[in-house]
Design a protein around this motif. Structure first.
Motif, PDB file in Angstrom:
ATOM      1  N   ILE A   1       0.839  -1.200   0.000  1.00  0.00           N
ATOM      2  CA  ILE A   1       0.000   0.000   0.000  1.00  0.00           C
ATOM      3  C   ILE A   1       0.875   1.252   0.000  1.00  0.00           C
ATOM      4  O   ILE A   1       0.624   2.206  -0.744  1.00  0.00           O
ATOM      5  N   GLY A   2       1.909   1.264   0.825  1.00  0.00           N
ATOM      6  CA  GLY A   2       2.823   2.400   0.863  1.00  0.00           C
ATOM      7  C   GLY A   2       3.531   2.616  -0.459  1.00  0.00           C
ATOM      8  O   GLY A   2       3.676   3.749  -0.934  1.00  0.00           O
ATOM      9  N   TYR A   3       3.953   1.520  -1.086  1.00  0.00           N
ATOM     10  CA  TYR A   3       4.615   1.620  -2.384  1.00  0.00           C
ATOM     11  C   TYR A   3       3.662   2.178  -3.436  1.00  0.00           C
ATOM     12  O   TYR A   3       4.035   3.045  -4.227  1.00  0.00           O
ATOM     13  N   GLY A   4       2.430   1.698  -3.421  1.00  0.00           N
ATOM     14  CA  GLY A   4       1.437   2.188  -4.375  1.00  0.00           C
ATOM     15  C   GLY A   4       1.148   3.666  -4.182  1.00  0.00           C
ATOM     16  O   GLY A   4       1.067   4.439  -5.147  1.00  0.00           O
ATOM     17  N   LEU A   5       0.991   4.085  -2.929  1.00  0.00           N
ATOM     18  CA  LEU A   5       0.734   5.501  -2.647  1.00  0.00           C
ATOM     19  C   LEU A   5       1.930   6.381  -3.032  1.00  0.00           C
ATOM     20  O   LEU A   5       1.761   7.461  -3.599  1.00  0.00           O
ATOM     21  N   ALA A   6       3.140   5.910  -2.722  1.00  0.00           N
ATOM     22  CA  ALA A   6       4.332   6.678  -3.080  1.00  0.00           C
ATOM     23  C   ALA A   6       4.463   6.797  -4.593  1.00  0.00           C
ATOM     24  O   ALA A   6       4.794   7.866  -5.119  1.00  0.00           O
ATOM     25  N   LEU A   7       4.183   5.719  -5.306  1.00  0.00           N
ATOM     26  CA  LEU A   7       4.234   5.750  -6.763  1.00  0.00           C
ATOM     27  C   LEU A   7       3.170   6.691  -7.323  1.00  0.00           C
ATOM     28  O   LEU A   7       3.444   7.472  -8.248  1.00  0.00           O
ATOM     29  N   LEU A   8       1.981   6.658  -6.769  1.00  0.00           N
ATOM     30  CA  LEU A   8       0.903   7.530  -7.208  1.00  0.00           C
ATOM     31  C   LEU A   8       1.242   9.005  -6.967  1.00  0.00           C
ATOM     32  O   LEU A   8       1.023   9.857  -7.846  1.00  0.00           O
ATOM     33  N   LEU A   9       1.789   9.309  -5.804  1.00  0.00           N
ATOM     34  CA  LEU A   9       2.161  10.699  -5.505  1.00  0.00           C
ATOM     35  C   LEU A   9       3.299  11.185  -6.395  1.00  0.00           C
ATOM     36  O   LEU A   9       3.310  12.339  -6.829  1.00  0.00           O
ATOM     37  N   THR A  10       4.243  10.309  -6.702  1.00  0.00           N
ATOM     38  CA  THR A  10       5.338  10.675  -7.592  1.00  0.00           C
ATOM     39  C   THR A  10       4.821  10.945  -9.003  1.00  0.00           C
ATOM     40  O   THR A  10       5.203  11.933  -9.640  1.00  0.00           O
ATOM     41  N   CYS A  11       3.953  10.087  -9.491  1.00  0.00           N
ATOM     42  CA  CYS A  11       3.358  10.288 -10.823  1.00  0.00           C
ATOM     43  C   CYS A  11       2.524  11.565 -10.864  1.00  0.00           C
ATOM     44  O   CYS A  11       2.532  12.283 -11.874  1.00  0.00           O
ATOM     45  N   ALA A  12       1.825  11.871  -9.783  1.00  0.00           N
ATOM     46  CA  ALA A  12       1.030  13.095  -9.730  1.00  0.00           C
ATOM     47  C   ALA A  12       1.932  14.332  -9.778  1.00  0.00           C
ATOM     48  O   ALA A  12       1.589  15.331 -10.431  1.00  0.00           O
ATOM     49  N   ALA A  13       3.084  14.275  -9.118  1.00  0.00           N
ATOM     50  CA  ALA A  13       4.014  15.407  -9.152  1.00  0.00           C
ATOM     51  C   ALA A  13       4.578  15.601 -10.556  1.00  0.00           C
ATOM     52  O   ALA A  13       4.665  16.732 -11.053  1.00  0.00           O
ATOM     53  N   PHE A  14       4.952  14.506 -11.207  1.00  0.00           N
ATOM     54  CA  PHE A  14       5.447  14.616 -12.574  1.00  0.00           C
ATOM     55  C   PHE A  14       4.356  15.116 -13.515  1.00  0.00           C
ATOM     56  O   PHE A  14       4.622  15.905 -14.426  1.00  0.00           O
ATOM     57  N   ALA A  15       3.133  14.680 -13.318  1.00  0.00           N
ATOM     58  CA  ALA A  15       2.020  15.128 -14.160  1.00  0.00           C
ATOM     59  C   ALA A  15       1.732  16.613 -13.947  1.00  0.00           C
ATOM     60  O   ALA A  15       1.409  17.323 -14.898  1.00  0.00           O
TER      61      ALA A  15
END
Length: 104
Positions: free
Chosen positions: A17-31
């Motif tokens: 869950i933490g990995y998924g959230l971290a990946l989602l937040l990173t993708c949101a920052a790049f977007a």
């Protein structure tokens, strides 16, 4: 034996869950940077909010620091991390402003 498997499965689930959230937040920052649909100051505020959320996710899921318990060790860890980040950011800004001064 089943308690150990349940505990290990819960821990793995927490990491995923933490990995998924971290990946989602990173993708949101790049977007937010790639597709600029806001003003520059709004984009910067969004990036700061995403960075803060990322820090909270890392503390919660990877470092296992929860808000329910107030341990002295956890507080020292958070304060030391904040100190290191502040030193890195301020040192980088000093170097960048010094280079800018020399180039002008």
């Amino acid at each position: 034996m089943s308690e150990r498997k349940t505990g290990k499965a819960g821990e793995i689930r927490s990491y995923l869950i933490g990995y998924g959230l971290a990946l989602l937040l990173t993708c949101a920052a790049f977007a937010a940077i790639r597709w600029q649909s806001f003003a520059a100051t709004t984009t910067l505020a969004v990036l700061f909010a995403l960075a803060l959320a990322q820090v909270i996710v890392h503390f919660r899921f990877f470092l296992h620091i929860r808000l329910s318990r107030s341990s002295r060790d956890d507080l020292q860890l958070i304060l030391f991390s904040a100190l290191i980040v502040a030193l890195m950011v301020s040192g980088t800004l000093v170097i960048l402003f010094n280079l800018r001064q020399r180039m002008m």
